[in-house]
Design a protein around this motif. Sequence first.
Motif, PDB file in Angstrom:
ATOM      1  N   GLY A 111      46.042  40.226  30.677  1.00 28.51           N
ATOM      2  CA  GLY A 111      45.357  40.837  31.810  1.00 28.51           C
ATOM      3  C   GLY A 111      44.081  40.124  32.198  1.00 28.51           C
ATOM      4  O   GLY A 111      43.172  40.719  32.760  1.00 28.51           O
ATOM      5  N   LEU A 112      44.003  38.828  31.929  1.00 30.35           N
ATOM      6  CA  LEU A 112      42.815  38.038  32.254  1.00 30.35           C
ATOM      7  C   LEU A 112      43.001  37.211  33.520  1.00 30.35           C
ATOM      8  O   LEU A 112      42.309  36.216  33.713  1.00 30.35           O
ATOM      9  CB  LEU A 112      42.463  37.114  31.078  1.00 30.35           C
ATOM     10  N   VAL A 113      43.937  37.611  34.369  1.00 35.14           N
ATOM     11  CA  VAL A 113      44.157  36.916  35.635  1.00 35.14           C
ATOM     12  C   VAL A 113      43.712  37.818  36.772  1.00 35.14           C
ATOM     13  O   VAL A 113      43.734  39.047  36.654  1.00 35.14           O
ATOM     14  CB  VAL A 113      45.638  36.510  35.800  1.00 35.14           C
ATOM     15  N   PRO A 114      43.294  37.236  37.906  1.00 43.32           N
ATOM     16  CA  PRO A 114      42.833  38.080  39.006  1.00 43.32           C
ATOM     17  C   PRO A 114      43.985  38.836  39.664  1.00 43.32           C
ATOM     18  O   PRO A 114      45.103  38.334  39.750  1.00 43.32           O
ATOM     19  CB  PRO A 114      42.204  37.081  39.985  1.00 43.32           C
ATOM     20  N   SER A 115      43.683  40.031  40.130  1.00 48.75           N
ATOM     21  CA  SER A 115      44.673  40.776  40.897  1.00 48.75           C
ATOM     22  C   SER A 115      44.748  40.152  42.289  1.00 48.75           C
ATOM     23  O   SER A 115      43.846  39.428  42.706  1.00 48.75           O
ATOM     24  CB  SER A 115      44.283  42.249  40.991  1.00 48.75           C
ATOM     25  N   GLU A 116      45.846  40.415  42.970  1.00 52.52           N
ATOM     26  CA  GLU A 116      46.031  39.789  44.270  1.00 52.52           C
ATOM     27  C   GLU A 116      46.604  40.796  45.253  1.00 52.52           C
ATOM     28  O   GLU A 116      47.485  41.585  44.905  1.00 52.52           O
ATOM     29  CB  GLU A 116      46.969  38.594  44.139  1.00 52.52           C
ATOM     30  N   HIS A 117      46.088  40.761  46.448  1.00 55.44           N
ATOM     31  CA  HIS A 117      46.589  41.592  47.541  1.00 55.44           C
ATOM     32  C   HIS A 117      46.993  40.633  48.657  1.00 55.44           C
ATOM     33  O   HIS A 117      46.137  39.999  49.271  1.00 55.44           O
ATOM     34  CB  HIS A 117      45.513  42.566  48.027  1.00 55.44           C
ATOM     35  N   SER A 118      48.297  40.508  48.894  1.00 60.18           N
ATOM     36  CA  SER A 118      48.791  39.567  49.884  1.00 60.18           C
ATOM     37  C   SER A 118      49.583  40.299  50.953  1.00 60.18           C
ATOM     38  O   SER A 118      50.318  41.245  50.670  1.00 60.18           O
ATOM     39  CB  SER A 118      49.694  38.525  49.226  1.00 60.18           C
ATOM     40  N   SER A 119      49.429  39.826  52.153  1.00 62.58           N
ATOM     41  CA  SER A 119      50.201  40.349  53.267  1.00 62.58           C
ATOM     42  C   SER A 119      50.338  39.236  54.289  1.00 62.58           C
ATOM     43  O   SER A 119      49.354  38.795  54.890  1.00 62.58           O
ATOM     44  CB  SER A 119      49.490  41.553  53.890  1.00 62.58           C
ATOM     45  N   GLY A 120      51.544  38.769  54.464  1.00 60.30           N
ATOM     46  CA  GLY A 120      51.771  37.668  55.401  1.00 60.30           C
ATOM     47  C   GLY A 120      51.045  36.422  54.958  1.00 60.30           C
ATOM     48  O   GLY A 120      51.210  35.950  53.840  1.00 60.30           O
ATOM     49  N   ALA A 121      50.209  35.899  55.831  1.00 68.14           N
ATOM     50  CA  ALA A 121      49.488  34.663  55.521  1.00 68.14           C
ATOM     51  C   ALA A 121      48.169  34.929  54.802  1.00 68.14           C
ATOM     52  O   ALA A 121      47.557  34.013  54.270  1.00 68.14           O
ATOM     53  CB  ALA A 121      49.218  33.881  56.796  1.00 68.14           C
ATOM     54  N   SER A 122      47.727  36.196  54.769  1.00 67.71           N
ATOM     55  CA  SER A 122      46.445  36.484  54.114  1.00 67.71           C
ATOM     56  C   SER A 122      46.636  36.708  52.623  1.00 67.71           C
ATOM     57  O   SER A 122      47.622  37.288  52.188  1.00 67.71           O
ATOM     58  CB  SER A 122      45.791  37.715  54.740  1.00 67.71           C
ATOM     59  N   ARG A 123      45.682  36.225  51.860  1.00 65.37           N
ATOM     60  CA  ARG A 123      45.735  36.346  50.401  1.00 65.37           C
ATOM     61  C   ARG A 123      44.332  36.674  49.922  1.00 65.37           C
ATOM     62  O   ARG A 123      43.388  35.926  50.186  1.00 65.37           O
ATOM     63  CB  ARG A 123      46.210  35.042  49.791  1.00 65.37           C
ATOM     64  N   SER A 124      44.203  37.783  49.208  1.00 65.96           N
ATOM     65  CA  SER A 124      42.894  38.207  48.728  1.00 65.96           C
ATOM     66  C   SER A 124      42.982  38.488  47.234  1.00 65.96           C
ATOM     67  O   SER A 124      43.840  39.253  46.799  1.00 65.96           O
ATOM     68  CB  SER A 124      42.471  39.473  49.475  1.00 65.96           C
ATOM     69  N   GLN A 125      42.105  37.852  46.465  1.00 63.08           N
ATOM     70  CA  GLN A 125      42.092  38.071  45.023  1.00 63.08           C
ATOM     71  C   GLN A 125      40.980  39.029  44.664  1.00 63.08           C
ATOM     72  O   GLN A 125      39.896  38.997  45.239  1.00 63.08           O
ATOM     73  CB  GLN A 125      41.912  36.748  44.275  1.00 63.08           C
ATOM     74  N   GLY A 126      41.259  39.876  43.673  1.00 62.77           N
ATOM     75  CA  GLY A 126      40.277  40.848  43.213  1.00 62.77           C
ATOM     76  C   GLY A 126      39.880  40.596  41.777  1.00 62.77           C
ATOM     77  O   GLY A 126      39.974  39.481  41.270  1.00 62.77           O
ATOM     78  N   GLY A 127      39.473  41.664  41.106  1.00 61.94           N
ATOM     79  CA  GLY A 127      39.089  41.573  39.696  1.00 61.94           C
ATOM     80  C   GLY A 127      40.297  41.343  38.805  1.00 61.94           C
ATOM     81  O   GLY A 127      41.439  41.331  39.268  1.00 61.94           O
TER      82      GLY A 127
END
Length: 167
Positions: free
Chosen positions: A76-92
Amino acid sequence: LQAAYEASLEAADLTLDRRNRLDAKITALAATDRYAPVVRALMCLRGISVLTAFGLAVEIGDWTRFTGSTIGAYLGLVPSEHSSGASRSQGGITKTGNTHARRLLVEAAWHHRRPYANASRDMRARWDAADEASRVRGHQGNHRLHRKWDQFEARHKRRVIANVAVA
């Protein structure tokens, strides 16, 4: 007041004695054939002593099932990711997986913040107990992890975030 102080002091002494007995048993168990090779190899890294190495060896088990990139995801030491289409956002970090092993690695990562000039007497003794390949990998790993810290410091990253990344 004196009686309360003496009772508290006795409780603290008993707790320390119990901890020391458990540490001795864990150290003896870590020296057995089943765990000794992994424990000795892990102890070539800064911040990892017998108890930390044994904890990681027990919690992770078979190290051959992981590569350098998959063990972070397992813990669990990798960032979470929220992706939708071309957008990619990494979290904690995801914080999935083994909490104890993740905590051990995060605590050990703080030791790589200091410059890695010369190995301490303790570290040299650990290297002497390990095989040559583990010694070389540990030395390279210590340098690499300190360089990672330096890169994060140069980018003015928050120390707690840099430490998790190093872990």
